[in-house]
Design a protein around this motif. Structure first.
Motif, PDB file in Angstrom:
ATOM      1  N   MET A 116      86.398  37.728  65.766  1.00  0.00           N
ATOM      2  CA  MET A 116      85.439  36.405  64.075  1.00  0.00           C
ATOM      3  C   MET A 116      84.353  35.934  65.132  1.00  0.00           C
ATOM      4  O   MET A 116      83.516  36.136  66.341  1.00  0.00           O
ATOM      5  CB  MET A 116      86.412  35.100  64.132  1.00  0.00           C
ATOM      6  CG  MET A 116      85.406  33.908  63.588  1.00  0.00           C
ATOM      7  SD  MET A 116      86.224  32.776  63.591  1.00  0.00           S
ATOM      8  CE  MET A 116      85.462  31.941  65.550  1.00  0.00           C
ATOM      9  N   LYS A 117      83.234  36.476  64.420  1.00  0.00           N
ATOM     10  CA  LYS A 117      82.111  35.734  64.282  1.00  0.00           C
ATOM     11  C   LYS A 117      81.419  35.010  64.614  1.00  0.00           C
ATOM     12  O   LYS A 117      82.403  33.925  63.873  1.00  0.00           O
ATOM     13  CB  LYS A 117      80.840  36.727  63.790  1.00  0.00           C
ATOM     14  CG  LYS A 117      81.175  38.422  63.919  1.00  0.00           C
ATOM     15  CD  LYS A 117      80.073  39.193  63.319  1.00  0.00           C
ATOM     16  CE  LYS A 117      79.837  40.712  63.504  1.00  0.00           C
ATOM     17  NZ  LYS A 117      79.300  41.306  62.863  1.00  0.00           N
ATOM     18  N   ALA A 118      80.164  34.087  65.618  1.00  0.00           N
ATOM     19  CA  ALA A 118      80.008  32.661  65.146  1.00  0.00           C
ATOM     20  C   ALA A 118      78.681  33.080  65.455  1.00  0.00           C
ATOM     21  O   ALA A 118      78.239  33.980  66.556  1.00  0.00           O
ATOM     22  CB  ALA A 118      80.610  31.775  66.325  1.00  0.00           C
ATOM     23  N   LEU A 119      77.390  32.416  64.894  1.00  0.00           N
ATOM     24  CA  LEU A 119      76.039  31.330  65.364  1.00  0.00           C
ATOM     25  C   LEU A 119      76.243  30.785  66.071  1.00  0.00           C
ATOM     26  O   LEU A 119      76.893  30.025  66.675  1.00  0.00           O
ATOM     27  CB  LEU A 119      74.923  31.447  64.133  1.00  0.00           C
ATOM     28  CG  LEU A 119      74.883  32.351  63.479  1.00  0.00           C
ATOM     29  CD1 LEU A 119      74.687  31.726  62.206  1.00  0.00           C
ATOM     30  CD2 LEU A 119      73.975  33.424  64.190  1.00  0.00           C
ATOM     31  N   SER A 120      75.892  31.122  68.054  1.00  0.00           N
ATOM     32  CA  SER A 120      76.241  30.774  68.961  1.00  0.00           C
ATOM     33  C   SER A 120      74.711  30.293  69.742  1.00  0.00           C
ATOM     34  O   SER A 120      73.772  31.046  69.771  1.00  0.00           O
ATOM     35  CB  SER A 120      77.207  30.990  69.811  1.00  0.00           C
ATOM     36  OG  SER A 120      78.475  31.334  69.094  1.00  0.00           O
ATOM     37  N   VAL A 121      75.091  29.640  70.703  1.00  0.00           N
ATOM     38  CA  VAL A 121      73.317  28.770  71.506  1.00  0.00           C
ATOM     39  C   VAL A 121      73.912  29.880  72.819  1.00  0.00           C
ATOM     40  O   VAL A 121      75.116  29.843  73.603  1.00  0.00           O
ATOM     41  CB  VAL A 121      73.491  27.279  72.018  1.00  0.00           C
ATOM     42  CG1 VAL A 121      72.458  26.632  72.495  1.00  0.00           C
ATOM     43  CG2 VAL A 121      73.390  26.320  70.100  1.00  0.00           C
ATOM     44  N   THR A 122      73.186  30.513  73.433  1.00  0.00           N
ATOM     45  CA  THR A 122      73.152  30.973  74.765  1.00  0.00           C
ATOM     46  C   THR A 122      72.634  30.456  75.902  1.00  0.00           C
ATOM     47  O   THR A 122      72.565  30.944  77.199  1.00  0.00           O
ATOM     48  CB  THR A 122      72.386  32.113  74.761  1.00  0.00           C
ATOM     49  OG1 THR A 122      70.667  32.358  73.911  1.00  0.00           O
ATOM     50  CG2 THR A 122      72.930  33.210  73.562  1.00  0.00           C
ATOM     51  N   GLY A 123      71.778  29.428  75.024  1.00  0.00           N
ATOM     52  CA  GLY A 123      71.333  28.102  76.903  1.00  0.00           C
ATOM     53  C   GLY A 123      70.530  27.386  75.686  1.00  0.00           C
ATOM     54  O   GLY A 123      69.704  26.747  74.775  1.00  0.00           O
ATOM     55  N   LYS A 124      69.448  26.610  76.502  1.00  0.00           N
ATOM     56  CA  LYS A 124      68.806  25.418  76.142  1.00  0.00           C
ATOM     57  C   LYS A 124      67.513  25.887  75.859  1.00  0.00           C
ATOM     58  O   LYS A 124      67.360  26.666  77.048  1.00  0.00           O
ATOM     59  CB  LYS A 124      69.022  24.271  77.532  1.00  0.00           C
ATOM     60  CG  LYS A 124      68.469  23.251  77.119  1.00  0.00           C
ATOM     61  CD  LYS A 124      68.306  22.027  78.281  1.00  0.00           C
ATOM     62  CE  LYS A 124      67.253  21.005  78.616  1.00  0.00           C
ATOM     63  NZ  LYS A 124      67.262  19.910  79.354  1.00  0.00           N
ATOM     64  N   ASN A 173      82.695  16.777  58.809  1.00  0.00           N
ATOM     65  CA  ASN A 173      81.536  16.660  59.501  1.00  0.00           C
ATOM     66  C   ASN A 173      82.019  16.843  60.893  1.00  0.00           C
ATOM     67  O   ASN A 173      82.546  16.236  61.755  1.00  0.00           O
ATOM     68  CB  ASN A 173      80.735  15.027  59.779  1.00  0.00           C
ATOM     69  CG  ASN A 173      79.908  14.623  60.905  1.00  0.00           C
ATOM     70  OD1 ASN A 173      79.823  15.991  61.579  1.00  0.00           O
ATOM     71  ND2 ASN A 173      79.326  13.291  61.259  1.00  0.00           N
ATOM     72  N   ALA A 174      82.145  18.420  61.339  1.00  0.00           N
ATOM     73  CA  ALA A 174      82.591  18.979  62.081  1.00  0.00           C
ATOM     74  C   ALA A 174      81.740  19.486  63.426  1.00  0.00           C
ATOM     75  O   ALA A 174      81.845  20.213  63.648  1.00  0.00           O
ATOM     76  CB  ALA A 174      83.413  19.894  62.505  1.00  0.00           C
ATOM     77  N   ILE A 175      80.888  17.885  63.853  1.00  0.00           N
ATOM     78  CA  ILE A 175      79.737  18.689  64.739  1.00  0.00           C
ATOM     79  C   ILE A 175      81.044  18.785  65.790  1.00  0.00           C
ATOM     80  O   ILE A 175      81.397  17.761  66.104  1.00  0.00           O
ATOM     81  CB  ILE A 175      78.654  17.270  64.834  1.00  0.00           C
ATOM     82  CG1 ILE A 175      78.061  17.240  65.752  1.00  0.00           C
ATOM     83  CG2 ILE A 175      79.788  15.758  65.090  1.00  0.00           C
ATOM     84  CD1 ILE A 175      76.804  16.634  66.193  1.00  0.00           C
ATOM     85  N   ARG A 176      80.318  19.377  67.150  1.00  0.00           N
ATOM     86  CA  ARG A 176      80.734  19.446  68.249  1.00  0.00           C
ATOM     87  C   ARG A 176      81.878  20.772  68.008  1.00  0.00           C
ATOM     88  O   ARG A 176      82.641  20.934  69.124  1.00  0.00           O
ATOM     89  CB  ARG A 176      81.007  18.373  69.116  1.00  0.00           C
ATOM     90  CG  ARG A 176      79.967  17.382  69.203  1.00  0.00           C
ATOM     91  CD  ARG A 176      80.167  16.583  70.594  1.00  0.00           C
ATOM     92  NE  ARG A 176      79.161  16.098  70.667  1.00  0.00           N
ATOM     93  CZ  ARG A 176      78.162  16.124  71.330  1.00  0.00           C
ATOM     94  NH1 ARG A 176      78.198  16.826  72.619  1.00  0.00           N
ATOM     95  NH2 ARG A 176      77.228  15.081  71.207  1.00  0.00           N
ATOM     96  N   SER A 177      82.576  21.073  67.216  1.00  0.00           N
ATOM     97  CA  SER A 177      83.756  21.899  66.606  1.00  0.00           C
ATOM     98  C   SER A 177      83.423  23.457  66.041  1.00  0.00           C
ATOM     99  O   SER A 177      83.800  24.111  66.373  1.00  0.00           O
ATOM    100  CB  SER A 177      84.863  21.458  65.746  1.00  0.00           C
ATOM    101  OG  SER A 177      85.254  19.636  66.291  1.00  0.00           O
ATOM    102  N   GLY A 178      81.881  24.117  66.304  1.00  0.00           N
ATOM    103  CA  GLY A 178      81.463  24.873  65.993  1.00  0.00           C
ATOM    104  C   GLY A 178      81.927  25.364  65.042  1.00  0.00           C
ATOM    105  O   GLY A 178      82.305  26.657  64.899  1.00  0.00           O
ATOM    106  N   PRO A 179      81.263  24.718  63.924  1.00  0.00           N
ATOM    107  CA  PRO A 179      81.524  25.771  62.072  1.00  0.00           C
ATOM    108  C   PRO A 179      80.646  26.323  61.942  1.00  0.00           C
ATOM    109  O   PRO A 179      81.241  27.209  61.187  1.00  0.00           O
ATOM    110  CB  PRO A 179      81.830  23.716  61.670  1.00  0.00           C
ATOM    111  CG  PRO A 179      80.633  22.581  62.431  1.00  0.00           C
ATOM    112  CD  PRO A 179      80.735  23.301  63.171  1.00  0.00           C
ATOM    113  N   MET A 180      79.892  26.756  63.151  1.00  0.00           N
ATOM    114  CA  MET A 180      78.849  27.576  62.068  1.00  0.00           C
ATOM    115  C   MET A 180      79.333  29.013  62.760  1.00  0.00           C
ATOM    116  O   MET A 180      78.701  29.924  63.319  1.00  0.00           O
ATOM    117  CB  MET A 180      77.603  27.652  62.927  1.00  0.00           C
ATOM    118  CG  MET A 180      76.027  28.129  62.158  1.00  0.00           C
ATOM    119  SD  MET A 180      74.626  27.539  62.394  1.00  0.00           S
ATOM    120  CE  MET A 180      74.611  26.354  62.231  1.00  0.00           C
ATOM    121  N   SER A 181      81.120  29.857  61.799  1.00  0.00           N
ATOM    122  CA  SER A 181      81.356  30.584  62.209  1.00  0.00           C
ATOM    123  C   SER A 181      82.443  30.856  61.408  1.00  0.00           C
ATOM    124  O   SER A 181      82.254  30.113  60.589  1.00  0.00           O
ATOM    125  CB  SER A 181      82.052  30.405  63.911  1.00  0.00           C
ATOM    126  OG  SER A 181      83.516  28.762  63.683  1.00  0.00           O
TER     127      SER A 181
END
Length: 329
Positions: free
Chosen positions: A1-9, A92-100
């Protein structure tokens, strides 16, 4: 499964590789959770602030991102009631990683989406809508017949706050925006074009029971004091536009002096819950509230689309909400 993710600050707009499309796994759902197949997502300033570090974020990298979402329930936990496989929902699924492509979230943050909107339009409501509703109803203690001033009426939260204030029975709604026609069409009685007008000049002797700041800045606070009625409430979701460490002493000072000046001051973070989404769904289905979309076509489900998505929200010039389509309807 693919997700747009954050790789760092860092800054998604200027730091290459901060937003990446990666392969992830979906954790088994818990008894109180649902598994959702994502259709559309929307983001808010809080999303990029969690990446830049303006708002503290827990967890290691890479980590998934996103907040507002619409989709279809594909699995429900054993203890979940009121939601079924196949339901079209928003959250409102903040902190649940819905951009996937799929994600799990507590059922208490999910509701059936309005039947008369698209998935993209449904994704425009959850966090912005809950923020506007909780600011006016809960923090501002808004009552029917109140005068309401909203800073930033054409943004994602402000465009809904104008409509919610009208539904809740505001006597007079004044907002600041350069998009005069848009705000008037949403129900604002007076629109102060901040490019060449001031609130004090435009409203005259009018005093406000609730001032809702969706823009930020010490000038909004100072102007608010000049036009607030006795016992009024100033509610902000932005503060003065400074770091949390600098804002905390200002907040404590304002809470200390509010009793002397006969006003209330509150800055808050939204609390996700399905009850508020139920309320918003009802207003949308009744035709009393409409989605306000910034762009005619959502951003694409790709790494490039994700970077452009964040760039757009960070510009701070969007009129209404922006969305990204993960899977076509």
């Amino acid at each position: 499964m693919k997700a747009l993710s954050v790789t760092g600050k860092g800054n998604p707009g200027s730091d290459p590789g901060i937003i990446k499309m990666i392969e992830v796994t979906v954790s088994p759902i818990k008894d109180n959770e649902v598994l959702i197949e994502t259709r559309s997502v929307s983001i808010n300033p809080i999303d990029y602030k969690l990446i830049t570090g303006e708002v503290p974020a827990n967890g290691s990298f890479p980590r998934r991102t996103g907040s507002d979402v619409s989709g279809i329930v594909v699995e429900v936990g054993a203890a979940v009631k009121g939601l079924r496989v196949g339901d079209k929902v928003f959250s409102n699924a903040i902190r649940s990683g819905p951009m996937s492509e799929r994600f799990t979230v507590a059922a208490g943050k999910v509701s059936r989406m309005p039947a008369n909107v698209t998935f993209a339009e449904a994704a425009s409501f959850p966090l912005a809508g809950q923020t506007a509703l909780q600011a006016l109803r809960d923090k501002g203690n808004m009552k029917q017949g109140d005068n309401v001033l909203i800073y930033g009426g054409s943004g994602g939260v402000g465009s809904l706050a104008i409509q919610f204030a009208k539904v809740l029975g505001a006597a007079k709604i004044v907002t600041t925006s350069s998009s005069v026609d848009l705000c008037q069409g949403l129900g604002a009685d007076v629109v102060v074009n901040y490019r060449n007008e001031t609130v004090e000049e435009k409203v005259g002797e009018t005093k406000f029971d609730v001032v809702f700041d969706c823009v930020g800045g010490i000038d909004k606070y100072k102007t608010g004091l000049n036009v607030m009625a006795k016992g009024a409430t100033f509610v902000s979701i932005v503060g003065d536009g400074v770091s949390i460490s600098k804002m905390i002493p200002r907040l404590l000072y304002r809470k200390f002096i509010k009793s002397l000046w006969s006003f209330k001051y509150d800055i808050f973070f939204t609390s996700p819950n399905s009850q508020d989404l139920d309320t918003i769904r009802g207003w949308v289905e009744e035709g009393r509230v409409k989605p306000v979309m910034d762009q005619a076509k959502p951003f694409a489900w790709s790494e490039e689309g994700g970077v452009a998505f964040f760039n757009k929200i960070m510009e701070g010039r969007n009129k209404g909400k922006i969305t990204l389509t993960v899977k076509e309807e």
